[in-house]
Design a protein around this motif. Sequence first.
Motif, PDB file in Angstrom:
ATOM      1  N   PHE A   3       0.173  -7.179   7.601  1.00 42.99           N
ATOM      2  CA  PHE A   3       0.920  -7.315   6.351  1.00 42.99           C
ATOM      3  C   PHE A   3       1.065  -5.955   5.680  1.00 42.99           C
ATOM      4  CE2 PHE A   3      -0.828 -11.474   7.143  1.00 42.99           C
ATOM      5  CZ  PHE A   3       0.177 -12.348   6.745  1.00 42.99           C
ATOM      6  N   ASP A   4       2.132  -5.806   4.909  1.00 44.92           N
ATOM      7  CA  ASP A   4       2.291  -4.596   4.100  1.00 44.92           C
ATOM      8  C   ASP A   4       1.226  -4.549   3.013  1.00 44.92           C
ATOM      9  OD1 ASP A   4       4.648  -3.860   5.486  1.00 44.92           O
ATOM     10  OD2 ASP A   4       5.828  -5.206   4.219  1.00 44.92           O
ATOM     11  N   LEU A   5       0.909  -5.737   2.468  1.00 45.93           N
ATOM     12  CA  LEU A   5      -0.057  -5.825   1.381  1.00 45.93           C
ATOM     13  C   LEU A   5      -0.888  -7.088   1.511  1.00 45.93           C
ATOM     14  CD1 LEU A   5      -1.223  -5.070  -1.447  1.00 45.93           C
ATOM     15  CD2 LEU A   5       0.692  -6.336  -2.444  1.00 45.93           C
ATOM     16  N   HIS A 118      -8.383  -0.790   6.470  1.00 47.04           N
ATOM     17  CA  HIS A 118      -7.093  -1.366   6.860  1.00 47.04           C
ATOM     18  C   HIS A 118      -7.224  -2.754   7.462  1.00 47.04           C
ATOM     19  CE1 HIS A 118      -4.331   2.017   6.123  1.00 47.04           C
ATOM     20  NE2 HIS A 118      -5.353   2.791   6.443  1.00 47.04           N
ATOM     21  N   SER A 119      -8.384  -3.386   7.303  1.00 45.95           N
ATOM     22  CA  SER A 119      -8.544  -4.735   7.845  1.00 45.95           C
ATOM     23  C   SER A 119      -9.505  -5.541   6.988  1.00 45.95           C
ATOM     24  CB  SER A 119      -9.039  -4.690   9.290  1.00 45.95           C
ATOM     25  OG  SER A 119     -10.346  -4.149   9.353  1.00 45.95           O
ATOM     26  N   GLU A 134      -1.489  -2.520   5.462  1.00 46.78           N
ATOM     27  CA  GLU A 134      -1.194  -1.138   5.084  1.00 46.78           C
ATOM     28  C   GLU A 134      -1.854  -0.817   3.747  1.00 46.78           C
ATOM     29  OE1 GLU A 134       0.460   1.340   6.696  1.00 46.78           O
ATOM     30  OE2 GLU A 134       0.447  -0.034   8.414  1.00 46.78           O
ATOM     31  N   ASN A 135      -1.779  -1.773   2.827  1.00 46.25           N
ATOM     32  CA  ASN A 135      -2.365  -1.610   1.494  1.00 46.25           C
ATOM     33  C   ASN A 135      -3.084  -2.903   1.106  1.00 46.25           C
ATOM     34  OD1 ASN A 135      -1.003   1.058   0.412  1.00 46.25           O
ATOM     35  ND2 ASN A 135       0.633  -0.145   1.362  1.00 46.25           N
ATOM     36  N   ALA A 136      -4.069  -2.746   0.208  1.00 51.13           N
ATOM     37  CA  ALA A 136      -4.786  -3.912  -0.297  1.00 51.13           C
ATOM     38  C   ALA A 136      -4.993  -3.768  -1.793  1.00 51.13           C
ATOM     39  CB  ALA A 136      -6.129  -4.076   0.408  1.00 51.13           C
ATOM     40  N   ILE A 137      -5.042  -4.916  -2.468  1.00 46.78           N
ATOM     41  CA  ILE A 137      -5.354  -4.958  -3.899  1.00 46.78           C
ATOM     42  C   ILE A 137      -6.580  -5.839  -4.091  1.00 46.78           C
ATOM     43  CG2 ILE A 137      -4.590  -5.665  -6.193  1.00 46.78           C
ATOM     44  CD1 ILE A 137      -1.729  -5.071  -5.349  1.00 46.78           C
ATOM     45  N   ILE A 138      -7.614  -5.261  -4.683  1.00 49.56           N
ATOM     46  CA  ILE A 138      -8.833  -6.006  -4.987  1.00 49.56           C
ATOM     47  C   ILE A 138      -8.647  -6.692  -6.337  1.00 49.56           C
ATOM     48  CG2 ILE A 138     -11.305  -5.803  -5.468  1.00 49.56           C
ATOM     49  CD1 ILE A 138     -11.241  -3.205  -3.743  1.00 49.56           C
ATOM     50  N   ALA A 139      -8.697  -8.014  -6.328  1.00 52.18           N
ATOM     51  CA  ALA A 139      -8.529  -8.792  -7.563  1.00 52.18           C
ATOM     52  C   ALA A 139      -9.566  -9.911  -7.578  1.00 52.18           C
ATOM     53  CB  ALA A 139      -7.112  -9.353  -7.644  1.00 52.18           C
ATOM     54  N   PRO A 300      -7.166   5.751  -0.910  1.00 53.03           N
ATOM     55  CA  PRO A 300      -5.760   5.855  -1.330  1.00 53.03           C
ATOM     56  C   PRO A 300      -4.911   4.603  -1.141  1.00 53.03           C
ATOM     57  CG  PRO A 300      -6.435   7.842  -0.167  1.00 53.03           C
ATOM     58  CD  PRO A 300      -7.556   6.862  -0.022  1.00 53.03           C
ATOM     59  N   ASN A 301      -5.194   3.805  -0.118  1.00 55.13           N
ATOM     60  CA  ASN A 301      -4.349   2.627   0.142  1.00 55.13           C
ATOM     61  C   ASN A 301      -4.940   1.335  -0.424  1.00 55.13           C
ATOM     62  OD1 ASN A 301      -6.429   2.714   2.214  1.00 55.13           O
ATOM     63  ND2 ASN A 301      -5.335   1.029   3.191  1.00 55.13           N
TER      64      ASN A 301
END
Length: 467
Positions: A3-5, A118-119, A134-139, A300-301
């Motif tokens: 996934f992109d995100l 990245h995983s 590619e990128n992740a958001i921690i929520a 960074p990602n």
Amino acid sequence: MKFDLVVLGSGPGGYAAAFRAADLGLKVAMIERHKRIGGVCLNVGCIPSKALLHVAGKIRMADEDAHGVTYAKPKIDLEAIRHHRQSTVDTLTGNLALMAKGRKVEIFHGEGQFESTHSISVTQDNDRLKIEFENAIIAVGSRAIRLPFVPYDDPRILDATSALQLERIPKHMLVLGGGIIGLEMATVYQALGAKITVAELGEQIMTGADKDLVRVFEQTNKDRMTFLTKTQVTDIQASSDTLNVTLKDQNGQRNLNVDAVLVAVGRSPNGRKAGIPDIGVELDDRGFVTTDTQCRTSIPNIFAIGDVTHGPMLAHKASHQGHIAAEVISGHKVDFQPLAIPSIAYTFPEVAWVGLTEIDAKKQGIPVKTATFPWSASGRAIASGITQGKTKLIYDEASERVLGAGVVGAHAGELLGELTLAIEFGATLEDIALTIHAHPSLHESVGLAAELGAGTITDLPNRKAKR
């Protein structure tokens, strides 16, 4: 699966980030450990509590003088009240699921654990999926703080989640912690018939709000609740028929027998969970993820938003951060740098504030003045029988630029929209005073407070009048 995100967590920040990123053309996955998306706020927090506070308001109205109209004593049907709470939640979570499907955001239910930068793996029952991104958001949000001396296995010990279930209404409930969550639930249980005692360790309840606003709340509720400030709860002993609570204040130690205790002493970030520190994401000593103004972490990602980051633990902060993170990942040049984040206690009466408080100004050495319009002089408040309130503007002494505001009274939170916008736009007292506010209305008190500070008021004695 790539996934992109990937967004870990589906609360107000998580789903806002996922939906915004999908709208910007990214391939998005969202991981949620519970069966339904929406996070704490939607499922066991701000939404169900507001449904119950609405019911509490209806009950309270029946007890008040209606100026010639008499109501019968309310009949309490806990099952029907619980149904209203749950149907409210079901409607909103159902809508969220439909929006996720419409945006083609893939949802994985299970425990998410970072394996690398990245995983991430998702454990679903006995299955384990690996997702690359590619990128992740921690929520991942926050959790209620637990105290070592509290017998949590006793069903009479409640937290913010279990209190919403309304399994029973105790005769006497102690609220441990005088913050917004505790006071909102105290408002609900008091309306349903419980005697309420609030024990707060600090100098005042509702820490963060100015004392003059809190004083109105306390005065209004002096016959409904007992407020114990500078009071520490040191022990709770459970017996078959009571909970014996040990209280300690400046006068020494004493005991109080109650039928239930609601523990609401704050929340702690989940920054040390889900393998977050193992992949090198920087945390502070309290477990908050450190981020820059674009919500980017030390990796960074990987980005972080919401309760797991610094700042107030509020859903609207998280959702705005979610938009920023998604837009940065999509290549937009944006930052999360709000001048004001509103806070609202949906109690009776409501207490709301935004921007700089008088307490903050004093601590930071910022010279400010205040202009306060009492609701006892408001035509709408007098006609509605809700004169227990005030609207206060806090402004820079030299430029008269509005830096903060506070409101206490019925529907006080609804008045913060204009005031938040005024702070973000750098408005002065004159800007607000020259804005025509409808008469008679509660939001008219905002304009009248500005007129009072600017010296143009005619609805109250004008201290700046030239005579």
